[in-house]
Design a protein around this motif. Structure first.
Motif, mmCIF file in Angstrom:
data_model
loop_
_atom_site.group_PDB
_atom_site.id
_atom_site.type_symbol
_atom_site.label_atom_id
_atom_site.label_comp_id
_atom_site.label_asym_id
_atom_site.label_seq_id
_atom_site.Cartn_x
_atom_site.Cartn_y
_atom_site.Cartn_z
ATOM 1 N N ARG A 29 0.841 -1.206 0.000
ATOM 2 C CA ARG A 29 0.000 0.000 0.000
ATOM 3 C C ARG A 29 0.872 1.250 0.000
ATOM 4 N NH1 ARG A 29 -5.251 1.208 1.611
ATOM 5 N NH2 ARG A 29 -5.571 -0.943 2.296
ATOM 6 N N ALA A 30 1.909 1.256 0.846
ATOM 7 C CA ALA A 30 2.807 2.412 0.894
ATOM 8 C C ALA A 30 3.536 2.589 -0.435
ATOM 9 C CB ALA A 30 3.802 2.257 2.043
ATOM 10 N N ILE A 31 4.014 1.476 -1.011
ATOM 11 C CA ILE A 31 4.726 1.556 -2.287
ATOM 12 C C ILE A 31 3.815 2.122 -3.375
ATOM 13 C CG2 ILE A 31 5.794 0.174 -4.117
ATOM 14 C CD1 ILE A 31 6.804 -1.713 -1.866
ATOM 15 N N GLY A 32 2.583 1.635 -3.420
ATOM 16 C CA GLY A 32 1.643 2.119 -4.430
ATOM 17 C C GLY A 32 1.344 3.594 -4.272
ATOM 18 N N THR A 33 1.202 4.040 -3.022
ATOM 19 C CA THR A 33 0.927 5.459 -2.778
ATOM 20 C C THR A 33 2.097 6.325 -3.229
ATOM 21 O OG1 THR A 33 -0.487 4.921 -0.885
ATOM 22 C CG2 THR A 33 0.381 7.167 -1.004
ATOM 23 N N ILE A 34 3.304 5.911 -2.871
ATOM 24 C CA ILE A 34 4.491 6.691 -3.261
ATOM 25 C C ILE A 34 4.648 6.687 -4.774
ATOM 26 C CG2 ILE A 34 7.010 6.786 -3.103
ATOM 27 C CD1 ILE A 34 6.706 5.645 -0.246
ATOM 28 N N ARG A 35 4.360 5.556 -5.395
ATOM 29 C CA ARG A 35 4.454 5.498 -6.854
ATOM 30 C C ARG A 35 3.489 6.510 -7.487
ATOM 31 N NH1 ARG A 35 3.212 0.199 -7.666
ATOM 32 N NH2 ARG A 35 5.363 -0.434 -7.342
ATOM 33 N N ASN A 36 2.288 6.621 -6.933
ATOM 34 C CA ASN A 36 1.329 7.602 -7.447
ATOM 35 C C ASN A 36 1.793 9.036 -7.201
ATOM 36 O OD1 ASN A 36 -0.620 5.960 -8.652
ATOM 37 N ND2 ASN A 36 -1.606 5.528 -6.694
ATOM 38 N N MET A 91 9.703 7.008 10.101
ATOM 39 C CA MET A 91 8.406 6.365 10.352
ATOM 40 C C MET A 91 8.601 5.047 11.094
ATOM 41 S SD MET A 91 6.334 7.143 6.812
ATOM 42 C CE MET A 91 5.781 8.824 6.445
ATOM 43 N N GLY A 92 9.603 4.286 10.680
ATOM 44 C CA GLY A 92 9.871 3.036 11.378
ATOM 45 C C GLY A 92 10.246 3.256 12.828
ATOM 46 N N GLU A 93 10.980 4.333 13.097
ATOM 47 C CA GLU A 93 11.448 4.598 14.460
ATOM 48 C C GLU A 93 10.324 5.027 15.403
ATOM 49 O OE1 GLU A 93 14.512 7.427 13.752
ATOM 50 O OE2 GLU A 93 16.023 5.898 13.249
ATOM 51 N N THR A 94 9.199 5.461 14.856
ATOM 52 C CA THR A 94 8.083 5.842 15.732
ATOM 53 C C THR A 94 7.410 4.627 16.362
ATOM 54 O OG1 THR A 94 6.377 5.739 14.004
ATOM 55 C CG2 THR A 94 7.584 7.833 14.254
ATOM 56 N N GLY A 95 7.616 3.447 15.754
ATOM 57 C CA GLY A 95 6.903 2.266 16.218
ATOM 58 C C GLY A 95 5.513 2.150 15.628
ATOM 59 N N GLU A 96 5.071 3.167 14.892
ATOM 60 C CA GLU A 96 3.755 3.173 14.243
ATOM 61 C C GLU A 96 3.901 3.639 12.799
ATOM 62 O OE1 GLU A 96 0.264 2.738 15.305
ATOM 63 O OE2 GLU A 96 1.353 1.432 16.662
ATOM 64 N N PRO A 97 4.685 2.919 11.986
ATOM 65 C CA PRO A 97 4.940 3.422 10.635
ATOM 66 C C PRO A 97 3.705 3.529 9.757
ATOM 67 C CG PRO A 97 5.770 1.177 10.896
ATOM 68 C CD PRO A 97 5.397 1.665 12.266
ATOM 69 N N ASP A 98 2.770 2.584 9.902
ATOM 70 C CA ASP A 98 1.557 2.660 9.078
ATOM 71 C C ASP A 98 0.748 3.907 9.414
ATOM 72 O OD1 ASP A 98 1.596 0.061 7.550
ATOM 73 O OD2 ASP A 98 1.699 -0.711 9.590
#
Length: 895
Positions: free
Chosen positions: A435-442, A471-478
Motif C-alpha cells: 500500500r505504501a509503495i503504491g501510494t508513493i508510486r502515485n 516512520m519506522g522509528e516511531t513504532g507506528e509506521p503505518d
C-alpha cells in the motif's frame, strides 16, 4: 567468477542432458515438433492479416514452443552465446507483436496507419530472457488512425485488447508472452492505447527520470513506422536533456541510492539470492549504465546505445568507466544472465531467484555445467561480490550518504513492487508495504499537487529514505504514513515544504513523529501544512485584532485560524519535550481563557448590533478543569454565564448573547471548530436558563444547591466580562460554601463518600492507564481536596486548582498531614502522563497498544528511565492514592 559450461557438443545431446533438471524443457520435447529457430520464426512473420484470431493464437503458441526448445538446445550446447539467445528471443517477441497487431487490425478491415507499438525494457534492447514478460506501449494518432465505425480511441482500445489476448491468454497450447502495458503514461488512469497528444502532454508535464530510463531502451516494434519515428523524435527531447539542473542530477543519484549498496555479508552470502534484484545482481549493472546515460547522454550522443553491454562499452570508450571495470561488469552481466536463463528453463516461471532447496539448486548448477554445488555457490558469490564492489566504486565520488539511505532497497519506480523494497518496509514495521509503495508510486506520477512539478518529484525522491526510516522509528509506521499522506496531499505546492524538509532533516524527523504519535496534531497539520513554517521560524502567532468593523463570522474565522496554530504549537512542544508536561495545562488553559474573552467580545458586539445596548453587566465563569486551569488537549469547556441587571426584561438579551457565545465557541466554520462547551454545571443544570442573574445564582447556591454542586463550585473562576461582577460572584460562591460547612452535621462527608462509591459502580476503571476514574486516579484526589475545602468552611481556603489546594489545605491546619505530600506527587505524575496521553491517543489507552515512540515520550514526561519502571511507579502511586481516599472519604473497600 561464474563459468557457464556447455552440457554437450551438439544441441541434441545438450538438450538430452538437461531434461532431468528442466521439467519445462522435458514437457516441450514430449509434445513439440522439433524445428529450427528460423523455421518457427517464419511461421510468425508469415502469418496473414486475415487469419482468424483463434487460428493465429494456435500458430503463435506452437511457434513459441518450438523456438524455446530450439534456443535452449543451442544455448546449452554453446552454439549461441547468451546475448545471441536474448536477441533471438526478442526477434520472436517482435515478430509476435507485429503478427498480433496485424491480425487484430485485419479482423476489422483496418490498416496500421496512425497506430504503433513500442518495445520497452528488455524487449526494446533485444535482451529478453526465456520467461520474460514483454513491456510494450501502444499509441495512436487521433487524426490519422481510422477507427472505422467508432472513434479512433475506442477502436484503438479494442485492437490492443485483441493484441493482448493473442499474446497473453493461456490456452491448451500455452501462451506466447506475458504482456505488460503498464509502462505507458500514467497506467492507472489511461487506456491500453494512448493518444500521442495525451502522451506528449504527460511526458512534458509529469514525466519522471525513471521513465526517461524506460525510454532509453525504447524501440518501434510494430505498426506505422513513420508515425512511430515522429513520436520517438519528440520523445528524444524528453529523454536526452542537454542540460540537467542540480535537482535532476540529484534525483537520478537519489534513485540510484535507493537501490541499497550496503546490504552487507548477509545479503551477499545468501545462497539463494535474487540474481536480478538482489545485491550484486543484474539490475545494479543495468542501473549504473542507465543513470550515467541520463546524466551524460544529452551532451554525448555516443552514450545513447539502448543495450546494456553496448552502453557499457560506450561509457568505457568515453573514459567514464575504466576498461577493467567495464570488462569485469560485462563478463559478470553475461554470466548472471546465463544463470537467469537456466533458472527459467526449469519451470518457465518469471523468476530470478536461485532455489533455496539444495536439491533444486543442484539442478540449476547442473544446467550451468557445474558438477559441484559448492563450486557453483562459490563462483556465484564471487561474481556478485565483484558486481557490488564495482557498483559501489562507480559512485564513490558522491561521498558519504546519510545513514538513512543504508536501510535497504527503496525503489518506487516502474509498475511492480520491488521485492527488496517490500522487505525493507516490512523490516521497518510496515504491515502493508504494498500500500505504501503504491501510494508513493502515485505521488511520483504527479497525482498530488506537491509533485506536479519536476522539482517537487525530485525533492520527494531525496527525502524518502530518511522519511521512511523516521516512520519506522516511531513504532507506528503505518499510522505515520497514513497521516503523512493526508498532510502531503494537502500541500498546494510541494517545492517549498519539501525543500525545507530536505534542508532540515531534524524537522523531517519531528514531522513524522508528530504525525505518528499525535493524531490531534496530525489533523491540524493535514488542514494547515503551512504550520511547519511556524516551527522553523519560531515566531509566536499574532492574535487577530477585531474591531467594530469586523463582522461576527469573520471574527470567528480569524480566531479559529489563530487558535489552530496556537493549539498545534502547544501540542507540538508538549509532544517533543519543549515544555514540561506539568506546565502544559497552563498553556492550554491560557489559550482557552483568551478564546473565551475574544468570543465573548464578538458575541456581545453582534448582540448589541442586533438587539441594542447591554442592559447591565455580565461575565463568563469557568468551572471543572478549565476553572482549575488544568485543561488537556481536546478538553471541553465547563462554563456558566451570570449577569446583573436592574430590569427583568434583561434576561432575553443575556440569553441571546450566551447563545451567540456558545455558537462562537462550538460552531464549525470553514476554519474548523474551537471547543465543545458544557453548561450543565449552571444552577438547575439543563433545566435552568443558559444565563442566570446574580440574585438567582446567590439564592440557588444558598438554598437549593446539592453537596456535589458545591464541590464543583470550589473550581469557579472568573474568565471574561465585567471584573466587578466577577468579584461579586466569587464572593457569593465562597460564602455559600462556607455557610454549608457551618450547618453541616456530617452530611457533607456522607454525600462525598456516596458519590465516590456511585462513580466506582457507574464508571468503573479501565485499568492502569485509566488515569482519571480508576481507583487511585485523579478523581480520587479531586474528591479528597474538595471535601476538605467544603469541611473547612473558610472562604480563604478555597482553591480552584487542585495542586494549589494540596499545598494550601495542610498549610491552613495546625496538624501536619503527610498524606498531602503523597497526593501532590501523585497529582503531578498523573497529570503529566494525562497531558501526553490526551494529546496522542485520547482517554482510552492499553499498554500493549502504545507505540514505542509514545512510550519514550511518556517516560520523558515523568523522568522515567524506561517504560517498565514508569508503569511500576504509576501502579504504586495509584495504590497509595486509593488507600488515602478510602481513609479520608470513608469508602467501603471495593474489588
Amino acid at each position: 567468477m561464474l563459468n557457464i559450461r556447455p552440457l554437450a557438443a551438439t544441441p541434441e545431446a545438450a538438450l538430452a542432458t538437461a531434461l532431468p533438471n528442466a521439467p519445462y524443457l522435458r514437457r516441450l520435447s514430449e509434445r513439440t515438433e522439433a524445428r529450427s529457430f528460423e523455421a518457427a520464426l517464419a511461421d510468425v512473420t508469415g502469418l496473414p492479416a486475415d487469419t482468424p484470431i483463434e487460428d493465429a493464437m494456435r500458430v503463435l503458441r506452437k511457434a513459441k514452443a518450438a523456438v524455446h526448445l530450439s534456443l535452449a538446445a543451442d544455448d546449452l550446447s554453446g552454439q549461441r552465446d547468451v546475448m545471441q539467445v536474448t536477441a533471438a528471443l526478442t526477434e520472436l517477441a517482435t515478430a509476435a507483436v507485429q503478427a498480433a497487431l496485424r491480425v487484430a487490425l485485419g479482423s476489422r478491415g483496418l490498416t496500421d496507419t496512425g497506430i504503433f507499438i513500442f518495445a520497452l525494457g528488455k524487449m526494446g534492447a533485444f535482451e529478453l530472457n526465456y520467461s520474460s514478460d514483454i513491456d510494450i506501449a501502444a499509441f495512436y494518432e487521433a487524426d490519422s488512425f481510422d477507427g472505422g465505425d467508432r472513434t479512433p480511441g475506442e477502436t484503438a482500445q479494442r485492437v490492443m485488447k485483441d493484441v493482448v489476448r493473442l499474446l497473453d491468454e493461456t490456452t491448451a497450447d500455452g501462451y506466447v508472452f506475458r504482456t505488460d502495458l503498464r509502462l505507458r503514461p500514467d497506467p492507472s488512469s489511461t487506456p491500453l492505447a494512448v493518444s500521442t497528444h495525451m502522451a506528449d502532454l504527460y511526458y512534458e508535464s509529469v514525466g519522471q527520470n525513471w521513465e526517461r530510463m524506460v525510454w532509453i531502451k525504447a524501440r518501434a516494434a510494430a505498426g506505422d513506422s513513420a508515425a512511430a519515428a515522429r513520436f520517438i523524435q519528440r520523445m528524444s527531447h524528453y529523454v536526452w536533456r542537454r542540460n540537467l539542473d542540480y535537482w535532476a542530477i540529484d534525483d537520478i543519484q537519489a534513485i540510484k541510492r535507493m537501490i541499497n549498496t550496503k546490504i552487507g555479508a548477509k545479503g551477499l552470502e545468501n545462497p539463494a539470492p535474487d540474481i536480478k534484484l538482489g545485491p550484486g545482481g543484474i539490475r545494479e549493472i543495468e542501473f549504473f549504465v542507465q543513470t550515467q546515460q541520463l546524466i551524460l547522454g544529452g551532451r554525448n550522443p555516443a552514450l545513447r546505445d539502448n543495450s546494456t553491454l553496448g552502453a557499457m562499452a560506450a561509457l568505457r570508450d568515453a573514459g567514464i568507466v575504466t576498461g577493467g571495470t567495464a570488462e569485469a561488469l560485462s563478463v559478470a552481466y553475461k554470466a548472471l544472465r546465463n544463470v537467469e536463463h537456466r533458472i527459467q528453463m526449469r519451470h518457465d516461471e518469471q523468476t530470478h531467484t536461485i532455489p533455496a532447496d539444495a536439491a533444486e539448486r543442484e539442478g540449476v548448477a547442473a544446467l550451468c555445467g557445474y558438477a559441484s554445488l559448492a563450486e557453483f555457490d562459490r563462483d556465484l558469490l564471487q561474481t556478485r561480490q565483484l558486481v557490488q564492489e564495482a557498483y559501489d566504486g562507480l559512485f564513490a565520488h558522491e561521498g558519504q550518504q546519510d545513514d538513512a539511505n543504508d536501510i535497504g532497497n527503496l525503489v518506487f519506480t516502474g509498475v511492480d513492487d520491488d521485492p527488496e523494497t517490500v522487505r525493507t518496509l516490512d523490516g521497518l514495521g510496515f504491515t502493508d508495504p504494498s500500500r505504501a509503495i503504491g501510494t508513493i508510486r502515485n505521488w511520483h506520477r504527479g497525482n498530488v499537487p506537491a509533485t506536479r512539478t519536476v522539482r517537487g518529484r525530485e525533492l520527494l525522491t531525496a527525502i524518502l529514505p530518511r522519511m521512511l526510516t523516521a516512520m519506522g522509528e516511531t513504532g507506528e509506521p503505518d499510522e505515520a504514513f497514513r497521516w503523512f499522506s493526508r498532510f502531503f496531499s494537502g500541500l498546494s505546492s510541494g517545492v517549498q515544504t519539501l525543500s525545507m524538509l530536505l534542508a532540515k532533516p531534524d524537522l523531517l524527523d519531528d514531522l513524522v513523529a508528530t504525525l505518528a504519535l499525535a493524531p490531534r496534531l496530525a489533523e491540524i497539520l493535514s488542514r494547515r501544512p503551512d504550520l511547519l513554517e511556524a516551527l522553523v521560524s519560531g515566531d509566536a502567532p499574532v492574535p487577530p485584532r477585531a474591531d467594530a468593523a469586523t463582522n461576527f463570522d469573520a471574527a470567528l474565522d480569524d480566531w479559529r485560524r489563530y487558535h489552530r496554530e496556537q493549539s498545534f504549537l502547544i501540542g507540538h512542544r508538549l509532544l517533543h519535550g519543549l515544555i514540561n508536561a506539568s506546565d502544559a495545562a497552563v498553556h492550554w488553559s491560557r489559550l482557552a481563557d483568551e478564546t473565551i474573552r475574544q468570543m465573548a467580545s464578538a458575541a456581545e458586539a453582534e448582540t448589541v448590533r442586533r438587539y441594542g445596548e447591554v442592559p447591565g453587566t455580565w461575565g463568563v465563569f469557568a468551572m471543572g478543569k478549565l476553572g482549575g486551569s488544568e485543561l488537556t488537549a481536546g478538553s471541553d469547556l465547563d462554563i456558566i454565564v451570570i449577569y446583573d441587571a436592574p430590569s427583568l426584561e434583561a434576561q432575553s438579551w443575556f440569553t441571546r448573547v450566551t447563545q451567540r457565545l456558545i455558537t462562537a465557541l462550538t460552531a464549525p466554520t470553514a476554519e474548523g471548530a474551537l471547543y465543545e462547551v458544557d453548561m450543565r454545571l449552571r444552577p438547575s443544570g439543563r433545566g435552568g436558563p443558559v444565563a442566570v442573574s446574580l440574585s438567582a445564582f446567590e439564592r440557588y447556591q444558598n438554598d437549593e444547591a446539592w453537596t456535589w454542586e458545591h464541590m464543583a463550585l470550589t473550581r469557579l473562576r472568573f474568565v471574561a466580562g465585567d471584573a466587578g461582577l466577577g468579584a461579586s460572584v466569587l464572593t457569593v460562591a465562597k460564602a455559600a460554601i462556607a455557610a454549608r460547612a457551618e450547618k453541616d452535621s456530617g452530611q457533607i462527608a456522607q454525600d462525598v463518600s456516596d458519590m465516590r462509591m456511585r462513580l466506582y459502580k457507574e464508571k468503573p476503571g479501565k485499568g492502569l492507564w485509566d488515569l482519571k476514574t480508576e481507583q487511585g486516579g485523579l478523581i480520587d484526589i479531586e474528591f479528597i481536596v474538595q471535601e476538605a475545602m467544603l469541611l473547612a468552611g473558610k472562604p480563604e481556603c478555597i482553591w480552584p486548582n487542585v495542586a494549589d489546594a494540596l499545598k494550601g489545605i495542610p498549610a491552613s491546619t495546625a496538624e501536619p498531614d503527610p498524606d498531602y505530600g503523597v497526593l501532590e506527587e501523585a497529582l503531578t505524575y498523573l497529570q503529566a502522563l494525562q497531558q501526553v496521553q490526551r494529546l496522542a491517543i485520547g482517554s482510552d489507552m492499553e499498554a500493549d497498544e502504545i507505540p514505542d515512540g509514545l512510550k519514550d515520550r511518556l517516560c520523558r514526561a515523568v523522568g522515567a528511565e524506561d517504560f517498565a519502571s514508569l508503569e511500576a511507579r504509576l501502579a504504586d502511586l495509584k495504590a497509595k492514592v486509593h488507600e488515602i481516599a478510602v481513609r479520608k472519604l470513608h469508602l467501603v473497600a471495593t474489588d
